[in-house]
Structures are given as C-alpha cells and as structure tokens.
Design a protein around this motif. Structure first.
Motif: not given
Ligand SMILES: Nc1ncnc2c1ncn2[C@@H]1O[C@H](COP(=O)(O)OP(=O)(O)OP(=O)(O)O)[C@@H](O)[C@H]1O
Ligand SMILES: Nc1ncnc2c1ncn2[C@@H]1O[C@H](COP(=O)(O)OP(=O)(O)OP(=O)(O)O)[C@@H](O)[C@H]1O
Ligand code: SF4
Ligand code: SF4
Ligand SMILES: [Mg+2]
Ligand SMILES: [Mg+2]
Lengths: 366, 387, 320
Positions: C104-107, C254-261, C269-272
């Motif tokens: 899920r990281a790439p998206i 950095g904060l967003l890379l961990g998940g743009a909740i 979107i199936p992300g982190l």
C-alpha cells in the motif's frame, strides 16, 4: 538680556539662498547637494517628520560628520540619499543632487544604477547587514558584478584584492568564509570592502563603529580615512560620538528633530559653537583627555517625538536660553542662517548673545 | 587644554575639594576580592562531557573601600560582567574569595545571603528589559521592601515616592508603567529600585551605555549626587573609558579575564603603565579637533584572542608591540610599581621599575628589562595629550 | 541513536495501550484465529503459540526481534517463515503486515508527493506575491482564500469536488481509486484537495516569513549594492524565508507518507492511512503497530533529512 536685534539684521542678509533654487531645480556646483530634504512617514499614530527641511553640501575628498541623538533622523537621511525608502510608506521631497544628477525625482531604475557604483553605504551592525547564507566573497562579487560586466573569475579576484586592501589576513582563504566566521571588526572590514568594490565617489558610513570595541573602532576609522585619501571620495560619517567626528571630519552637521541645528567646520563646532544644542552635547560629554571635576552639564528632558514636534524652535522645551528672546523660540521656527562664512546655526539668539554665553557660561566648564 | 587660564585655578580647587570629600583608603575595605575566577565549562556529546572551559575570569584581586567608586574597563568579553555578577553572587565563582564587610560570602548559601541582598545591589545595562512591563513603577520600586518584609503598605508607598523624588522622577508616576517612560527615566526607575534598601555596595554594569549622550550625563550626575548624599560605594563596569574617567576614583583595566592594571584615576589616565592600557587610551577618539595628528597612535593588530584558549604567560603578548621572549614564558604578576599603581607587565611604560625586576630577582632573565632611562623598544607610549 | 529510542518508545506505548484501549482481551484476539466456534483447547493453543498471555515486555521483545532478525511462526501444521523486517500477521486476514505495508505504500507516496509538489509551488508563490503586494487587493484576496483553505478540511473539499467536478460537470473521469493503474495523474483530484489545505497554510507561512525577511538589514544592504529588485527578492529574500519553511515542509511530507488518512478515506484510496484506520476499527494489533511504526519511521527520517538539509542551506548550522 533682550538685545534680540543685535545680530538679527546681519544674519537676515545671509539667509541661506538654498530655498530660492528649489523651484527651478538648478544643478549645483557642489558634488553632493541636499536641498530642503523632507522625509515623512505616515503612520497610524500620525505623520512622523523624520527629516524636515535639511540642506547641506559636500565636496569630493571631504568628510561631513552628522551627529545627533537617537531618533534625530540621521539614518533616515542617509537612506534617503541612497533612495532606499519605500515610497509606499515614506514621502520624500526636496532635492538631492549628486554630481549634477537629481535623485529625488529620478526614476527608481536610475537611482538603482547609481547605488553601489557612485554612492555606497556601510551599516552599523555588519553581522545583520550581511546575508548569513552567502559567503563574504560571494557578496562582494555580487556587488561588483551588478555594475561591472566581468566574469565570475575576474570578480572573485577583485573581491580578494578588496579584502586584502581592507586588511583581512589571507584574503584568498577568507573569501570563502561566511560572515559568522568573521570577528566583528573583520566583518566591518568586509562590509567596507563590499561598499568600496565599485570605487564609489560618495561613501555614507552610518555608525560604522558603534558596535565595535575601541581598539577595533580605531582600526576601522584609520581604514576609512586611508581609503578616502586613496579614492578621493566624499564621505558622510554618521555617528553620535563627537570624538569620531573630531578625528575624521572636515565639517560637522548637528541634527535635532530632523533639522540642522548647526553646520560648521569641526574647529568652529568644537571651539566656537553657536547653538545651544551643540553646547548641550559638548557639556554632556565626559572627557577622556582631561580631568573634569565639574559636574556634567546634561540637556534637560529627552529628545522630542517626531510626530508632535514642539512648535517654534524644536529644541525650546529643553533649551536653557529659550526665554532670552521674549517667547520667540516657542512660536517662530529659527531659520538656518550663515552667521560666519561656512558656519550656520538655527537659533533666535543674537550672535553676540551666543558668543557671550559660550565664552562665559559653557566653555569654562567643559 | 580648553580650560581657560582664568578658571584653571578654580578647577583645581574644586577638584581638590571633591577629592577631599572622597574617602581616604585605609582600614578594612568594604569589598575584598581575592584571586576570583570563573570558568564556564564547554560540554559536548551525549554525555555532556566537559571538553574545554571558557576562562571568563581567571584570578582577579581588588578591594573597594567605603564611599569610593571602582571603575572596571576593558573590551567586550574580557570578563567585566562576569566579575560583577560573581560579586553579587548571581554567579558562583569557580575559585577565589569574596569578602564583604569582613565576611566571606564566596560560598554562602542563598538563604544566608538573603539579608545581605539589602546591602548588595546591581544596576543593569538595559533599562527596559530589567523592568517588568506589567508592573507599575510603584510595584517595581517597592518590590524590594515587600521581599524583605520591611514596611506596611502605606509606608511602602511613601518610601517609594521619596525614592522617585530622589532620582529625579515625579512621585506622581507611582502608578505608571515602564513603557510610558524614556530610556533615561527607565534607568532612573532601575536606580530607584536599587536604592530602595539603602544598599552599601552597588555594582552598575554599563549603567549608561544604552542612553543618549545628553541623557547619559543626567544619569551620571544622578549617580554622583546619590553617592555624595547616601555615602554609596560603586563598582562601575563600562567599556566607555571617558565615562569611567569621569565617575571612578580608581580604575581596573581587564584583558582576557585578568586585571592588567589597577590605579587611581588620574594616575591611570595620565601615566598608564601597561601597554594594553596605553593602546586602549590612544584608541579612543578625542572630541577636540586640535588633537588630530598630535596624539601618538598605538594601533593594536587583530582581535582579542578567544578566552577558550588564552595565550600563555602574558595574555597580551600576541598583540603587544613590546613583547619579548620572556612575555611568552613568564606571566608578569600584578604588582605595585608606584604607590597605589599596580600593573602586570615585564616592560611597563611611564616607570623605571617593572614586573621583570621582581621576577628576575628569582633569576629568570637578567637584563631583560630595559635599563633605566633607556626607552623601551617599539613606539613609545607617551601619555595621551590634553592632561 | 536518539531517533531509535523515540521509535521504540512509540511502538512500546502502542503495544501496551492499544489492546487495553480497544477493550479486547487475548481471548477475543485468539478467537479470531480459531474460526467460528473455538473450543477452549484450541484457544489456549493459539494463545500459547502467539504468546498472547506473555507479559507485555516479553511480547514486545518478540516483536522487536521479529523486525530485526525475522521470525518463524509455528501454526501447528507447518512453519511460516517471516523474514526480517517481520511485523507479524494480521489477526484478521492472516496476511503478512510487512507485505501489506509494502503493497500500500506506493499509492500513499504518490498522493503525498504529488500534493507536496503542488502545494509548495502554489503556497510559496502566493505567499511571496502577497507579501510583495502587501495591503493590495491581490494580497487580501489571496489571504482570504488561504483562510478558507486552512479552515476547510479535506473531507469537505474532497466530497464537494467529487460531487461537482466528477459527477455533476464530469470534468474529470470517475476513477476507481483502489486501482488507479499506471497513470498517477488519476490522482489529480486527491492531490488538489490535499494541496489546497496545505497551500493555504504555506501561503500564510511564506507571507509572514517574507514580510519579516524583507525588513532585515541584509535586504537593505542588497538594495544598497544596487542589485535589481528581482535579485533582492528572489535571491536574498526568498532564500532566507524558505529555510525555516523547509523544516515544516519536511515534517509535513514525513507525516503524510505514513498515511494521508482523511484523503484516503474520502476518496476510498487503499493507502497506508486506510490500512491503519481499518486496523484500529478491527482491533488488528499487528496492523496498527506496523502502520504506526512505518509512520513513525517516516517522520523520523524526514526529521533527519531536514536536519541534514538545514546544514546544507544554512552555513551557520553547519559550522556550529
Ligand atoms: N519606516 C519608518 N516609519 C515610521 N517612522 C520611521 C521609519 N523609519 C524611521 N522612522 C522614525 O524616524 C525617526 C528618525 O530615525 P533615524 O533612524 O533616522 O534616527 P537616527 O538619528 O539614525 O537615530 P539612531 O542614532 O538611533 O540610529 C525615528 O523617530 C524613527 O522612529
Ligand atoms: N553563561 C556563560 N557560559 C559560557 N560562557 C560565558 C557565559 N557568560 C559569559 N561567557 C563568556 O565569558 C566571557 C566574558 O563574558 P562577560 O560577559 O563577563 O564579558 P564582558 O567583559 O562583560 O563583555 P561585554 O563588554 O561584551 O559585556 C565571554 O567570552 C563570554 O562569551
Ligand atoms: S531658538 Fe531659542 S530655543 Fe531654539 S536654540 Fe535658540 S535659544 Fe534655544
Ligand atoms: S608583559 Fe610583555 S607582552 Fe605583556 S604587556 Fe608587557 S611587554 Fe607586552
Ligand atoms: Mg541610525
Ligand atoms: Mg558585559
């Protein structure tokens, strides 16, 4: 002591003829001539009249010292000459003639082209006046290359030369240092190197040594003096230290509340001053060169607000002699009058009164 | 040289009169400082290991007698403020001894110091930042009374108003706030607060350097008047040599954490012995255009070395034009070279004796001192003119 | 060193807190593995296998060990090898957490980085323009929009734009965000919505910084040298303004890379971020842990990068 007319007529005939030219904008013969300069800042509290009708001349190779207390308008004047006021929050009027060119009404582009090349400035605090992120060399190169179409390599060589000239040891190494890696004295030297990189004809130094220790101040003043002789430039030395003026200047302009109180050669200013404010400055000063057993003679009160400048003579609330001429000081603004050749003062007292007061009351106590 | 002949006599008389009013220094000093020092540790790494020390003050000794003013001068960073703060016990000394009124206060706990705080007060450089902007002048000046539980509330108000009057402020300013005052007035408020508890010793750290000349003169006069009136003792720290000449009875010149010269005011300014003092005096611009060119200029090269790693032996040798081999090897002690005039130099000016004489008695470098009458090498430091 | 400590503290806190806060017992968790109607014996076996009843520090130790050297799970029938970094298996889906994250990281990266580029460009230029034209209509309009931007959350702008741009006006094709395919530009709408919020923030930051910088002494010096206003603003002014903004930027990314909740949720979107959120809803401890650990790692990394960059940009930091 109401002999207010003793010198009045004499003085009236010598009213500075500067005002007469303003409308016509005739170029002067002097290298730098400032005519009736006014710089006002409209603020929420009211109009700040930082400079309010200032006129003076300066020739090449000469040094003019401008002294005055904090807030008297010294820095505003110098920034005005360089055209550095933002016209959106400052209104500038009058005329500034530099080598036959008028600057107040010139286009910003024209004035910019003169800045750094024909006129340059040294500031008080060299650390904050230099960009922290660029090397000293880069900043000098930049100053040189705006006005000279040369390659970076040539400019860099010039920067190293300049640093060497102002006495920085190992200039070829230090050229790549950042300002914070320099000591206070070296920074001011670098600042001078930057200001002089395009060989300006007018150099304005705004309290160049106030932030420095005396021994370093002495080095910097020597440097400015030597470079002036070498470049034959006109120098305006702004300071609140009368000692610096006495050592360096040919003429001195004493500013009070945005106006010239007295203009004289240094000799006259220190030995035959003709304005009560100048007396006050001299009387306030502790002396290094002699034992002064009398008390200091401070000026009472504090410098005035430039929003509500006192009526008449701006100095009258603090002046010990304001009553001598029947209330005129409170209502009528004294004009700057040439009382002796090259010696102007703005005071309602008669020349004779002033001479007497100086000889009998002030001079003995200094 | 500007004093006209007619008044010269008068001047001398009043100078003498003022000197008379000053204490004769004998008996026990009010403040005695012996070999006082402060090293600030420089730490590095996670474990905050000490890797070096800023030798801000490195063994200074002097005494101050009741009613006199000691001036401390020197360039930025030479340790003036640190010395002042140690005397006030705002900083703990690294070594040395401070004796106030015969009592050793060097290690006294803050609790035991508290009653002494009445006697020891400090005036700071910045008249604004040392005053709480949210408190009225009355509260600021009256705070010391309340801290020391001195008086009832009415008594405090009256006392504060008296103080305001004493320092030349309007007693009606009692309920105003510091921002309503000018720089000079703020400094007066600071002085009023200092005087509240009738201190015996006042350490003034650059009391006038933030003020304009005309206002500076007002404050200098005030300090002098108060001294005469209240019999105060001052230690005045300043970098302005002219102010110190005016206000001090004795002057200590510091360089890199050490006192290099200590003498009576006129002696120091007219016959400076230490090369550094000479250089310092000759660097000050004189407000008299006649003196232009007439003065001997001594221009020091470079900057003051870092107190992290001060030069060995005589700390001034890296910039001294008279330095010889011995200066790099043997530290010149601060000794009395003429009555009341101490200097720490192997080759002092304006005298025929030197520290080397003392040292060479211990057979170090015979003949290193210039023979009497023979001018020392390098540009001779004549006393500044105008005396 | 210090960074590792911070990460461990964070994960430990989660380890300790999440099961308690979610109010699930080890029985519940074990139950999920056992199937519909587990008997007590199976449950005990499962608990024993995963060490659910071990004291927290022991469980934590195992977890860390898994990350560092990998782990082997004994399911009774066969052994599952979980190579380092092993963050265990989801209680729900039995998938390897590491694999899920890598999946899920790439998206999330695409969302964060795309938006970051947009908002930096837009925010900084609007901020600079506003500062230079201070007090004019342009300035006021820009700042009004910026104020709206910081006060409108992504789920609002997101839903609004989906409703109008995609469905009503059909300016953009409707995208199934769970499979955006090879074309990252399918993410254009999430980018804009996320960037709008941040751009507003950055415009305000830049404007304030620029106004302050343009009053600095060195700007006056640059003008006194006779430099053209362009150079004064963009070389001397902007450089000094952007340096502190760079710090904020690094941390935000950095904060967003961990998940743009919120963005991920709004656009499905199936992300982190979604992964973490689902993990929380389902009390899926390994997933929550894994996602958090990843997020913490990104923040710490961003911090590190910012510190290094600061040294590059500001020589004063480099020399001290
Ligand atoms: N941009 C501005 N807007 C409003 N007032 C201003 C502005 N710039 C300067 N002034 C005011 O003009 C007056 C003169 O300021 P100036 O800086 O020239 O004083 P100065 O003589 O140089 O004093 P100092 O010795 O403290 O440097 C001050 O009262 C100052 O507050
Ligand atoms: N708290 C501190 N920690 C470390 N070093 C210090 C500290 N306080 C002062 N110093 C250092 O000690 C030296 C002496 O400082 P001090 O303030 O006493 O100098 P000063 O003579 O008062 O100078 P100035 O004229 O600039 O006020 C300086 O090099 C200073 O940097
Ligand atoms: S005009 Fe009057 S108030 Fe002004 S300086 Fe002269 S005597 Fe003093
Ligand atoms: S001891 Fe030597 S180096 Fe030091 S001041 Fe005296 S002559 Fe100079
Ligand atoms: Mg100024
Ligand atoms: Mg100090």
């Amino acid at each position: 002591m109401a002999r207010r007319n003793t010198g009045g007529k004499h003085a009236a005939g010598l009213v500075d003829d500067v005002g007469a030219h303003v409308a016509g904008r005739t170029p002067p013969s002097a290298f730098l001539e400032v005519r009736d300069l006014r710089i006002h800042f409209p603020t929420d509290d009211g109009l700040v009249r930082s400079v309010d009708g200032l006129s003076f001349r300066l020739e090449r190779g000469k040094t003019l010292g401008i002294v005055g207390e904090s807030g008297s308008g010294k820095s505003v004047t110098s920034l005005g000459i360089l055209g550095l006021h933002n016209r959106r929050n400052a209104t500038v009027s009058g005329e500034i003639w530099l080598d036959g060119q008028e600057l107040v009404h010139a286009s910003p582009g024209d004035v910019r082209a003169l800045r750094g090349r024909k006129m340059a400035m040294i500031f008080q605090d060299p650390l904050s006046a230099m960009h922290p992120f660029y090397t000293v060399g880069h900043q000098i190169v930049e100053a040189y290359r705006v006005h000279n179409d040369v390659s970076k390599r040539v400019a860099r060589k010039h920067a190293i030369d300049m640093l060497g000239r102002v006495g920085i040891p190992k200039p070829d190494k230090r050229v790549d240092d950042y300002p914070h890696q320099f000591s206070g004295g070296m920074r001011q030297r670098a600042m001078i190197a930057m200001a002089l990189s395009c060989d300006p004809e007018l150099l304005i130094a705004d309290e160049p040594t106030t932030a420095l220790d005396v021994t370093v101040q002495a080095q910097i003043l020597d440097l400015i003096r030597d470079l002036q002789q070498e470049f034959n430039s006109a120098v305006i030395m702004i300071t609140h230290d009368l000692g610096v003026v006495a050592e360096l200047s040919d003429d001195i302009l004493v500013m009070y509340a945005g106006r010239c109180a007295e203009y004289a050669s240094v000799d006259d200013a220190f030995h035959r001053p003709l304005h009560p404010y100048t007396w006050g400055l001299l009387g306030s000063m502790p002396r290094l060169d002699r034992e002064r057993s009398e008390r200091l003679m401070p000026i009472k009160g504090t410098p005035p607000s430039l929003i509500n400048v006192p009526s008449g003579c701006a100095f009258h609330p603090r002046c010990a002699y304001g009553e001598l001429n029947g209330g005129r000081s409170e209502t009528e603004r004294p004009e700057l009058v040439e009382v002796e050749p090259g010696h102007k003062a703005a005071c309602h007292l008669s020349l004779q009164q002033r001479r007497e007061i100086w000889e009998s009351e002030i001079r003995p106590k200094l | 040289m500007n004093i006209s002949k007619a008044t010269a006599g008068e001047t001398t008389v009043s100078a003498a009169a003022r000197a008379d009013a000053r204490p004769i220094r004998e008996g026990e000093p009010l403040l005695q400082v012996d070999n006082l020092g402060k090293h600030f540790p420089v730490t590095a790494g996670l474990l905050r290991r000490q890797v070096a020390a800023v030798k801000a003050v490195d063994g200074v000794s002097f005494s101050v007698h009741k009613g006199e003013t000691l001036g401390v001068v020197g360039e930025s960073g030479c340790g003036k403020s640190t010395t002042g703060r140690m005397i006030m016990r705002l900083l703990d000394p690294s070594f040395g001894r401070i004796v106030f009124e015969g009592r050793d206060i060097t290690k006294m706990s803050q609790g035991r110091l508290r009653p002494l705080r009445r006697d020891l007060q400090m005036i700071f450089q910045d008249p604004y930042s040392s005053l709480n902007p949210r408190k009225t002048v009355g509260a600021i000046v009256g705070a010391p009374f309340r801290l020391q539980n001195i008086k009832t509330e009415q008594g405090v108000k009256k006392a504060v108003q008296d103080l305001l009057e004493l320092v030349g402020l309007n007693p009606e300013h009692y309920n105003r706030y510091p921002h309503e005052f000018s720089g000079g007035q703020r400094q007066r408020i600071g002085i009023a607060r200092t005087l509240a508890l009738r201190p015996k010793l006042i350490v003034a750290d650059e009391p006038v350097s933030a003020l304009d000349v005309s206002v500076q003169a007002q404050v200098v006069n005030l300090m002098e008047d108060l001294q005469d009136e209240l019999d105060l003792t001052y230690v005045v720290i300043a970098h302005d040599l002219s102010v110190v000449r005016h206000i001090a009875d004795r002057v200590a010149v510091m360089y890199l954490g050490k006192i290099v010269e200590l003498a009576d005011r006129s002696d120091l300014y007219e016959r400076p012995m230490h090369p550094y003092t000479n250089a310092l005096l000759s660097a000050v611009p004189i407000p008299d255009p006649k003196d232009r060119g007439a003065r001997t200029r001594i221009r020091l090269q470079g900057d003051v070395p870092s107190p992290l790693d001060p030069p060995p032996a005589c700390r001034f040798h890296t910039r001294c034009w008279k330095a010889q081999e011995i200066c790099k090897q043997v530290e010149p002690p601060l000794i009395e070279l003429s009555p009341g005039h101490q200097a720490a130099c192997h080759f002092p000016e304006n005298t025929t004796v030197s520290a080397t004489d003392e040292v060479s008695r211990a057979a170090v470098a015979p003949g290193a001192a210039p023979a009497p009458g023979e001018p020392p090498s390098g540009p001779a430091g004549t006393p500044p003119p105008g005396v | 060193m210090g960074l590792l400590l911070i990460i461990s503290a964070v994960t430990y806190a989660i380890f300790f807190l999440v099961p308690r806060a979610a109010g699930v017992s080890s029985d519940d968790i074990a139950g999920r593995f056992a199937g519909k109607q587990p008997d007590a014996v199976t449950l005990a076996a499962i608990k024993d296998r995963f060490g659910f009843d071990d004291p927290v520090p022991v469980q934590y130790g195992k977890f860390i060990k898994g990350i560092v050297v990998g782990d082997t799970y004994d399911t009774g029938t066969d052994k599952i090898d979980c190579p380092a970094p092993c963050m265990g298996y989801s209680f729900r889906t039995n998938q390897s957490v590491t694999e899920q994250i890598v999946d899920r990281a790439p998206i999330t990266f695409m969302i964060a980085l795309g938006a970051a580029v947009l908002w930096v460009i837009a925010g900084v230029s609007i901020g600079v323009l506003s500062a230079l034209r201070r007090g004019t209509i342009i300035d006021r309009a820009a700042m009004a929009v910026a104020l709206a931007g910081v006060s409108l959350p992504v789920f609002f702008t997101g839903l609004l734009s989906l409703a109008f741009v995609v469905h009503k006006w059909q300016l953009l094709p409707s995208v199934n965000y769970s499979d955006i395919g090879d074309n990252p530009f399918n993410l254009i709408l999430p980018w804009i919505c996320l960037a709008f919020l941040y751009a507003a923030l950055y415009a305000r930051l830049t404007r304030a910084g620029m106004l302050e910088t343009m009053n600095e002494d060195f700007i006056r010096t640059a003008r006194a040298k006779g430099l053209p206003e362009r150079t004064v603003v963009f070389k001397h002014g902007l450089r000094a303004t952007l340096t502190p903004i760079m710090t904020v930027f690094g941390l935000d990314v950095g904060l967003l890379l961990g998940g743009a909740i919120i963005t991920e949720k709004t656009f499905s979107i199936p992300g982190l971020g979604q992964l973490a959120l689902d993990g929380v809803y389902q009390s899926d401890l390994p997933v929550v842990l894994g996602a958090t650990l990843t997020a913490a790692l990104f923040i710490v990394l961003a911090n590190l990068v910012v510190d290094i960059l600061y040294g590059v940009v500001d020589p004063r930091v480099r020399h001290s």
